[in-house]
Design an enzyme around this catalytic site. Sequence first.
Site, PDB file in Angstrom:
ATOM      1  N   GLU A 410       0.787  -1.232   0.000  1.00  0.00           N
ATOM      2  CA  GLU A 410       0.000   0.000   0.000  1.00  0.00           C
ATOM      3  C   GLU A 410       0.820   1.283   0.000  1.00  0.00           C
ATOM      4  O   GLU A 410       0.635   2.147   0.870  1.00  0.00           O
ATOM      5  CB  GLU A 410      -0.981  -0.003   1.175  1.00  0.00           C
ATOM      6  CG  GLU A 410      -2.035  -1.079   1.050  1.00  0.00           C
ATOM      7  CD  GLU A 410      -3.211  -0.881   2.003  1.00  0.00           C
ATOM      8  OE1 GLU A 410      -3.109  -0.055   2.927  1.00  0.00           O
ATOM      9  OE2 GLU A 410      -4.233  -1.554   1.806  1.00  0.00           O
ATOM     10  N   GLU A 501      -5.751  -8.359   0.096  1.00  0.00           N
ATOM     11  CA  GLU A 501      -6.429  -8.064   1.360  1.00  0.00           C
ATOM     12  C   GLU A 501      -7.894  -7.781   1.075  1.00  0.00           C
ATOM     13  O   GLU A 501      -8.213  -6.995   0.175  1.00  0.00           O
ATOM     14  CB  GLU A 501      -5.827  -6.829   2.054  1.00  0.00           C
ATOM     15  CG  GLU A 501      -4.479  -7.051   2.672  1.00  0.00           C
ATOM     16  CD  GLU A 501      -3.985  -5.851   3.493  1.00  0.00           C
ATOM     17  OE1 GLU A 501      -4.827  -5.066   3.979  1.00  0.00           O
ATOM     18  OE2 GLU A 501      -2.760  -5.721   3.631  1.00  0.00           O
TER      19      GLU A 501
HETATM   20  C1  BDP Z   1      -4.555  -2.264   5.000  1.00  0.00           C
HETATM   21  C2  BDP Z   1      -3.152  -2.573   5.455  1.00  0.00           C
HETATM   22  C3  BDP Z   1      -3.120  -3.502   6.671  1.00  0.00           C
HETATM   23  C4  BDP Z   1      -4.155  -3.055   7.679  1.00  0.00           C
HETATM   24  C5  BDP Z   1      -5.520  -3.149   7.027  1.00  0.00           C
HETATM   25  C6  BDP Z   1      -6.642  -2.735   7.992  1.00  0.00           C
HETATM   26  O1  BDP Z   1      -2.384  -3.130   4.419  1.00  0.00           O
HETATM   27  O2  BDP Z   1      -1.837  -3.507   7.238  1.00  0.00           O
HETATM   28  O3  BDP Z   1      -4.109  -3.776   8.871  1.00  0.00           O
HETATM   29  O4  BDP Z   1      -5.560  -2.282   5.938  1.00  0.00           O
HETATM   30  O5  BDP Z   1      -6.880  -1.543   8.097  1.00  0.00           O
HETATM   31  O6  BDP Z   1      -4.615  -0.960   4.619  1.00  0.00           O
HETATM   32  O7  BDP Z   1      -7.216  -3.596   8.629  1.00  0.00           O
END
Ligand code: BDP
Length: 591
Positions: A410, A501
Amino acid sequence: MLKPQVSATREMLSLDGLWRFALDGPDTGEAWAGPLDTPLEAPVPASYNDVFASQEIRDHVGWVWYQRTARVPRGWDGVKTFIRLDAATHEGRVWINDTLVAEHVGGYLPFGADITPYVTAGDEFRITVAVNNELTFDTIPPGFITTLPDGRRKQGYFHDFYNYAGLARSVWLYSVPFVRIADATVTTTISGTTGVVSYAVETEGEAAVRVTLRDAQGEIAGFADGASGEIRVRHAHLWKPGHGYLYQLGIEAVVGDEVADEYVLPVGVRSVEVRGREFLINGEPFYFTGFGKHEDSAVRGKGHDPAFLVHDFQLLEWMGANSFRTSHYPYAEEVMEFADRHGIVVIDETPAVGLNLRGGGGLSGSLAKATFTPVTVSDGAQAAHAQAIRELIARDKNHPSVVMWSLTNEPASHEPGAREYFEPLVELARELDPSRPMTYANDALAPFDMCQIAELFDVIGLNRYYGWYVGPGDLATAEAAYKAELLGWQAMYHKPLVIMEYGADSVAGLHSVHDVLWTEEFQRDMLAAYHRVHDSIPAVVGEQVWNFADFQTSVGISRVDGNKKGVFTRDRRPKAAAHLLRDRWRSMREL
Ligand code: BDP
């Protein structure tokens, strides 16, 4: 870089256990002569933060000291003695007695030193390690330190996991012969049913090189002479997802008629390739299922623990998952070796997380500033990032489980300067390892028509939170918007997309019959909505849920005791979403 091992010519001694421990004063990390006078003892491996009942230690910003004594085994006469720290987060300095022998910046990769001149076989000596947890704009990950009116220093950073520090991985003393195998690189390809194992060995000192490949039964599958070469294995047993078949490459450095040094390297014969929109392992299309993980557990913080290692892999197997990403830093080498042996596919990530100063994923600190400027993420960070890429590839290049490098998570890749920052790093990584595809995890702020760096990579990784950060609670809108964006990526790039993610926070035990944020049902239903989209977009070749387990973060008003996007709780109990994923991924395996 070779991981230390016991072989016919090498020995090892673990330095794990309790070390004396103290915080440093206001200055330094400079040499500590003599014994450390302290009532505290700290376990190694473990992050120190949660071990003590002390706010001062938990919040400390700066250097801490670890110290212990050790004795060089009597038999280590006429050999070289090395020390190796598997990690010191984020900076480490090592003294043997009162001599500084090693310094290293970068919290998740190993370093060490030849300490032969400073120790004597059979004698005791003192090891002092200073460890610093500061993150700045010259480190990876980046961070910033502010001084409060009362003089306390506070660490800010742009990533969403707690800044655990200390000696979270093992420390070793090991012996190697004077003439020795210094490094080995193995790559494999497949030609029909023949496995082609190419190797290159570096020695220190003049020696001839001889290699023998043995199969899992110990039968000889091939051999070769010379510092580099090729072994062709007919009807090779392939390393496959779910089936971690390993050969053992016995490497010998020979002087005259004598074997001066021996090192045994596990080898998985497999091929990896991106072709059009497909990700191929051994020529067959592969669909990633699994998680982004963290090295995180109660009390230990990021401390490596073999019980959690085995248990987490057991849970991956129970889920029917075939892969994970080492979000957001390289994991302990024991994890990579376990993945090799058990056929789990790994996307191996550098520690370059939080290169985004306007927030995004970083909930613990947002400076609301441009990311890539001379006073923020710039040449210093880029040099540290390049160093991390070099060291990661040097450490993990021989793991068959590693099918792809993820160079960053990111970043603000839509901002000016992103292209200039990343292009040389991608080139460097390709030069260091032409055999594996490159990827990165793209942030929602940099969609397909804004991202400046997507075209540099072979596979586009996407982190998306429609229905959570974007339009929280409305799954119908989320599903439509998500699909529209993925179609955009698919149309613009003829590359595979891996969803690296997606997920929602849920508090274990919180339930509702309605669509209510934070419930187990909402987390489950959000994943189900995403799956309908994945199944309708041919370019999507993988889904890794965020996160495997709940984990600790810097706690602000949007985090209650950490991030709760785990499909398992922090102590690894399944939430409702686990059953949905299990049914889906297990049935995908049966197809
Ligand atoms: C993403 C990140 C991750 C965070 C996740 C979140 O890559 O590290 O923990 O979001 O907000 O932006 O849960």
